[in-house]
Structures are given as structure tokens and as C-alpha cells.
Design an enzyme around this catalytic site. Structure first.
Site, PDB file in Angstrom:
ATOM      1  N   GLU A   1      29.839  43.857  54.982  1.00 45.05           N
ATOM      2  CA  GLU A   1      28.660  44.435  54.316  1.00 45.05           C
ATOM      3  C   GLU A   1      27.470  44.287  55.240  1.00 45.05           C
ATOM      4  O   GLU A   1      27.244  43.216  55.807  1.00 45.05           O
ATOM      5  CB  GLU A   1      28.316  43.685  53.020  1.00 45.05           C
ATOM      6  CG  GLU A   1      29.209  43.968  51.874  1.00 45.05           C
ATOM      7  CD  GLU A   1      28.722  43.312  50.580  1.00 45.05           C
ATOM      8  OE1 GLU A   1      27.502  43.176  50.394  1.00 45.05           O
ATOM      9  OE2 GLU A   1      29.597  42.940  49.778  1.00 45.05           O
TER      10      GLU A   1
ATOM     11  N   GLU B   1      31.755  37.054  48.460  1.00 49.37           N
ATOM     12  CA  GLU B   1      30.626  36.121  48.598  1.00 49.37           C
ATOM     13  C   GLU B   1      30.850  34.870  47.746  1.00 49.37           C
ATOM     14  O   GLU B   1      30.044  34.536  46.861  1.00 49.37           O
ATOM     15  CB  GLU B   1      29.309  36.806  48.198  1.00 49.37           C
ATOM     16  CG  GLU B   1      29.010  38.013  49.065  1.00 49.37           C
ATOM     17  CD  GLU B   1      27.631  38.631  48.842  1.00 49.37           C
ATOM     18  OE1 GLU B   1      27.095  39.212  49.772  1.00 49.37           O
ATOM     19  OE2 GLU B   1      27.109  38.529  47.727  1.00 49.37           O
TER      20      GLU B   1
HETATM   21  C1  BGP Z   1      26.006  41.714  48.072  1.00 49.63           C
HETATM   22  C2  BGP Z   1      27.120  42.125  47.143  1.00 49.63           C
HETATM   23  C3  BGP Z   1      27.270  43.589  46.947  1.00 49.63           C
HETATM   24  C4  BGP Z   1      26.040  44.422  47.149  1.00 49.63           C
HETATM   25  C5  BGP Z   1      25.087  43.912  48.188  1.00 49.63           C
HETATM   26  C6  BGP Z   1      23.734  44.539  48.183  1.00 49.63           C
HETATM   27  O1  BGP Z   1      25.469  40.504  47.666  1.00 49.63           O
HETATM   28  O2  BGP Z   1      28.361  41.653  47.602  1.00 49.63           O
HETATM   29  O3  BGP Z   1      27.973  43.793  45.765  1.00 49.63           O
HETATM   30  O4  BGP Z   1      25.548  45.009  46.071  1.00 49.63           O
HETATM   31  O5  BGP Z   1      24.893  42.535  48.120  1.00 49.63           O
HETATM   32  O6  BGP Z   1      22.961  43.981  47.182  1.00 49.63           O
HETATM   33  P1  BGP Z   1      22.172  44.840  46.139  1.00 49.63           P
HETATM   34  O7  BGP Z   1      23.156  45.760  45.537  1.00 49.63           O
HETATM   35  O8  BGP Z   1      21.615  43.895  45.179  1.00 49.63           O
HETATM   36  O9  BGP Z   1      21.122  45.562  46.918  1.00 49.63           O
END
Ligand code: BGP
Length: 471
Positions: free
Chosen positions: A364, A172
Site C-alpha cells: 500500500e 496492518e
Molecule cells: C490502511 C488500510 C487500508 C486503506 C489505507 C488508506 O491503513 O490498510 O484499508 O484504506 O490505509 O487509508 P484511508 O482509507 O483511511 O485513507
């Protein structure tokens, strides 16, 4: 009628080292920025690692990787996304030689994956810059980071050239605009960070990313190296032309990063933004040439869409992970306020493919929710996570639509295929997995793994290559 996915589609799950490995100081690992960030992006930075930081132990993948990979294999994963913790390989980031024990750990993990025919998809830098680089160099604001990153990349590319084919450079990358410490290891507090320094830091990352593509292709021409962006499409809040323009501008803020990676140069629209913000990118001789090493594919995360408005009154932030925007009145939200929009995934897939005509990879997507562990009639502990199944089903149906629309998609990895620590809030109770991990935010729990209902559901989706999805 199910959904059609291409033959050889890479189904799998995604994780990041700092959110699940634990073993934060074992076998020569140095501290990373995450080890002193116990409460996520809106919380404090501590002087030292503190016990309330769930990431220090994570879900202990470091010691349990065999058991976990076996479960991924049982679901039929074709690919598994993980990151290499930079500070396991170079504990301070600027060390001359890599840490052999760190390298060995990932050798073991990759071997275990190959045992089951699972391809690793490796993020080189996922929110885990070595702490010493943040403290001593102010992270990516410093051009020296390009050289340190190059050493790291050369070490892992050479070591794993026959074990890893799919690579992502920076997780990201666009998130640095919103979370400069977590995303770019920038020690200067966000409020004090000038736009000049921020965009210069981004320039260094973009050069490092393109250099990575160059080096990778030299070391193994078979490597497929992608960029990774936080994908949040912006809809105009109303049909007012000024809202439409605002949505375009907000999209550009994010797409700028993919534009450079895919086209090999800065887009012209950035000139205006730089001028209006007094930003002058210091391009060193050779930078423009390095940037021409474009990526093989574009990957992105997708959790939500957002709305854009030109009305400052309405421009109050809705909840979001790293990027937050204006809420969409037509959408419902998760327990953490993230707006759920399966069609937005079809939309962004088309947007990115129209713009670049490069293969895409969804690396993701998923639902963070509070899960309740129960004992079923057979006496097995499990979670009835129909809400997760519905969420994933609806998103995957839209992915199928995008493929029908003509989008070239390499694969799909759900976020947090096994429960892990959240990036934005550092909680364990925000669970994404098909596999429940018995660990709680007060540190209690046995670390035992249990299959949720979604485990068998995803197994079936993979086995039928999407045919079992419900339109
Ligand atoms: C993205 C990241 C991840 C992950 C995901 C979910 O922004 O790349 O590392 O964690 O979000 O977010 P969160 O864990 O805050 O729910």
C-alpha cells in the site's frame, strides 16, 4: 535517466473487500464489523447497517469485477491485491461449513485475473471480522478465534491452492493497538480494554498467523505467505538522546509484530513493556512451536513517517490514519494532514531489510485527495491528477534508491488503484485511484468508471519497468 527495477517486479494495485465490493448482504454473506461502522474509526458503531454507510454498496466491484479487472489489465498490472471477506465464506465466523456462493465469487475473480496474466495477492483478513465473532466472542481477545480462523484458512487454501500463490495474513496487524474494533474485532470499547486483553488478543492473532503459514505450506509448498504491517518509521524530533530513544521505542511498538513473524519468537524488549504494564501473555503449550513458522516475506503499507519526542508538551498528535504522531517541520501534508515523505519509504525499506533479510513487498502506498472530474477536449471525462502522479513518482524514485541500496523487493501495489471507500473516515471523496468512480458521499452517482490522467502514467511506468520515472 529512469529508475531500475528488477526483472519480474510485481507492479499492481491494492484494495480490500469491505471498501469496494459492496453487496454486503448478497449470496449468503454475513455482516462484518464494517457494516455497522458508517463513519470510520472515529465514528459511532450502529445497531444495524445504515444507509449512510458507503461500504454497503462500495463501488460495486461485486457486480463489476470484469470491467474493473479489464482496466487493471489495460494498465499492465502483474499483480492485484484484494482481500477475501471472511463473512462471505463463513457468515457468522463460527459456522461449520463454508458458504459455496461466497467461494464461487472469488473463484470467478481469480479466473478473471488469470485470464489477463494477473497474479492475485490475497489478504486473508483485512479489517472485516465477521460481526458475530465480535459480538459473541469479543473478537480476537478470545482464543477460540484461532480455531475459527483455522477453518476459514483451510477452506480458502484448499479451494484456491492452484489459483493463488501470494497470501497476506492480517492487514496492518499492529494497528490493533490503536483501533482494536476495526483491526481485531474487539467489541469491548477501546477505553475499557485492558493492555492485558489487548496483548493477549494480539498473541492469538500472532499464533493464528504462524499457524496459517504452517497450514499453507502443507497445502501447497509453493505458497508465498507474508505478514503485513502498518509501516510508519519514527524519526527523533531533535538530536536529543532522549528523543532518539523515544523513536526507537515507538518503532519497536510496531516492529514487534514483524519481529515475531520474521524471527519466530517474542523479542526480549517486550518483557520490559509487559512487566511495566502488568501484562502476562498466556502462552498455551505448543504456541511457542507454532510461532516458529516464520513468514516468506514481509509486506507493509507506507503513507507517512512520524516524529518522536520525549517532551510531553510537544507530544500532541499530528494527523494520521491509524497511528498518529508528532508532525515533522520539514514535510508538507496531504489534504487529510498525512505528512508526505518519499525518502521515508527508502528509509523503512532499508530498516526492514537490515533487520530481517527477507524479501519485502510494498502493498500500500498512495495519495488520498479530492479529485475533480472534468471533460477534456475530446469529450472524455477525466481527472487531471498531476498531484497524484508527482506523489507516486517521488515515492517510486525512492523505492529505486532502496533497491540500489541492496533491498530485495518483490513488488509494489498502490493503494486504492480504483477509487474506493476510505478505511479511517469511510469517505468516498478521499480518492486514491487511477480510475475515477462516480459515487459520492451522499450516495449519488452512476458508478461509472473514468480513467484519470494517472492511468496512462502508471501504464507507462509498468511498461518500462520504471524507466519512465523522473528522478
Ligand atoms: C490502511 C488500510 C487500508 C486503506 C489505507 C488508506 O491503513 O490498510 O484499508 O484504506 O490505509 O487509508 P484511508 O482509507 O483511511 O485513507
Amino acid at each position: 535517466m529512469g529508475v531500475k527495477f528488477p526483472k519480474g517486479f510485481l507492479w499492481g494495485g491494492a484494495t480490500a473487500a469491505n471498501q469496494f465490493e459492496g453487496a454486503y448482504n448478497e449470496d449468503g454473506k454475513g455482516l462484518s464489523i464494517q457494516d455497522i461502522m458508517p463513519k470510520g474509526i472515529r465514528g459511532p458503531i450502529t445497531d444495524e447497517p445504515t444507509e449512510d454507510n458507503m461500504k454497503l454498496i462500495g463501488i460495486d466491484f461485486y457486480h463489476r469485477y470484469k470491467e474493473d479487472i479489464k482496466l487493471f489489465a489495460e494498465m499492465g498490472f502483474k499483480v492485484f491485491r484484494l482481500s477475501i471477506a471472511w463473512s462471505r465464506i463463513f457468515p457468522n465466523g463460527d459456522d461449520k461449513e463454508p458458504n459455496e456462493k461466497g467461494l464461487q465469487f472469488y473463484d470467478n475473480v481469480f479466473d478473471e485475473l488469470h485470464k489477463y496474466g494477473i497474479e492475485p495477492l490475497v489478504t486473508i483478513s483485512h479489517y472485516e471480522t465477521p460481526l458475530a465473532l465480535a459480538k459473541n466472542y469479543d473478537g480476537w481477545t478470545n482464543r477460540k478465534l484461532i480455531g475459527f480462523f483455522e477453518n476459514y484458512v483451510r477452506a480458502i487454501f484448499t479451494r484456491y491452492k492452484d489459483k493463488v500463490k501470494y497470501w497476506l495474513t492480517f492487514n496492518e496487524i499492529n494497528s490493533a493497538l490503536h483501533a482494536p474494533y476495526m483491526s481485531a474485532g474487539i467489541w469491548t470499547p477501546k477505553e475499557k480494554l485492558s493492555k492485558q486483553d489487548l496483548y493477549q488478543a494480539m498473541h492469538h492473532e500472532l499464533v493464528a498467523s504462524a499457524l496459517t503459514v504452517k497450514i499453507g505450506h502443507e497445502i501447497n509448498p509453493e505458497f508465498k505467505i507474508g505478514c503485513m504491517i502498518l509501516g510508519v518509521p519514527n524519526y527523533p524530533l531533535t538530536s536529543k538522546p532522549s528523543d532518539v530513544l523515544k523513536a526507537m521505542q515507538q518503532d519497536r511498538e510496531n516492529l514487534f509484530f514483524a519481529d515475531v513473524h520474521a524471527r519466530g519468537k517474542y523479542p526480549k524488549y517486550m518483557n520490559r513493556l509487559f512487566k511495566e504494564n502488568n501484562v502476562k501473555i498466556n502462552m498455551e503449550p505448543g504456541d511457542a512451536e507454532i510461532l516458529q513458522n516464520t513468514v516468506d516475506f514481509i509486506s507493509f503499507s507506507y503513507y507517512m513517517s512520524s516524529c518522536a519526542t520525549s517532551d510531553p508538551e510537544k507530544n500532541k498528535s499530528g494527523a494520521g490514519n491509524i497511528i498518529s504522531g508528532v508532525s515533522n517541520p520539514y514535510l508538507k501534508a496531504s489534504e487529510w494532514g498525512w505528512q508526505i515523505d518519499p525518502e521515508g519509504l527508502r528509509y523503512i525499506l532499508n530498516l526492514l531489510y537490515d533487520r530481517y533479510q527477507k524479501p519485502l513487498f510494498i502493498v500500500e502506498n498512495g495519495l488520498g485527495a479530492v479529485d475533480k472530474l472534468i471533460t477534456d477536449e475530446k469529450g472524455n471525462k477525466t481527472v487531471n491528477d498531476d498531484y497524484r502522479i508527482n506523489y507516486l513518482n517521488d515515492h517510486l524514485v525512492q523505492v529505486g534508491e532502496a533497491i540500489e541500496d541492496g533491498v530485495e523487493l518483490m513488488g509494489y501495489t498502490t493503494w486504492g488503484c480504483i477509487d474506493l471507500v476510505s478505511a479511517s473516515t469511510a469517505e468516498l471523496k478521499k480518492r486514491y485511484g487511477f480510475i475515477y468512480v462516480d459515487r459520492n458521499d451522499d450516495g449519488s452517482g452512476t458508478l461509472e468508471r473514468y480513467k484519470k490522467k494517472s492511468f496512462d502514467w502508471y501504464k507507462e511506468v509498468i511498461a518500462t519497468n520504471g524507466e519512465s520515472l523522473k528522478k
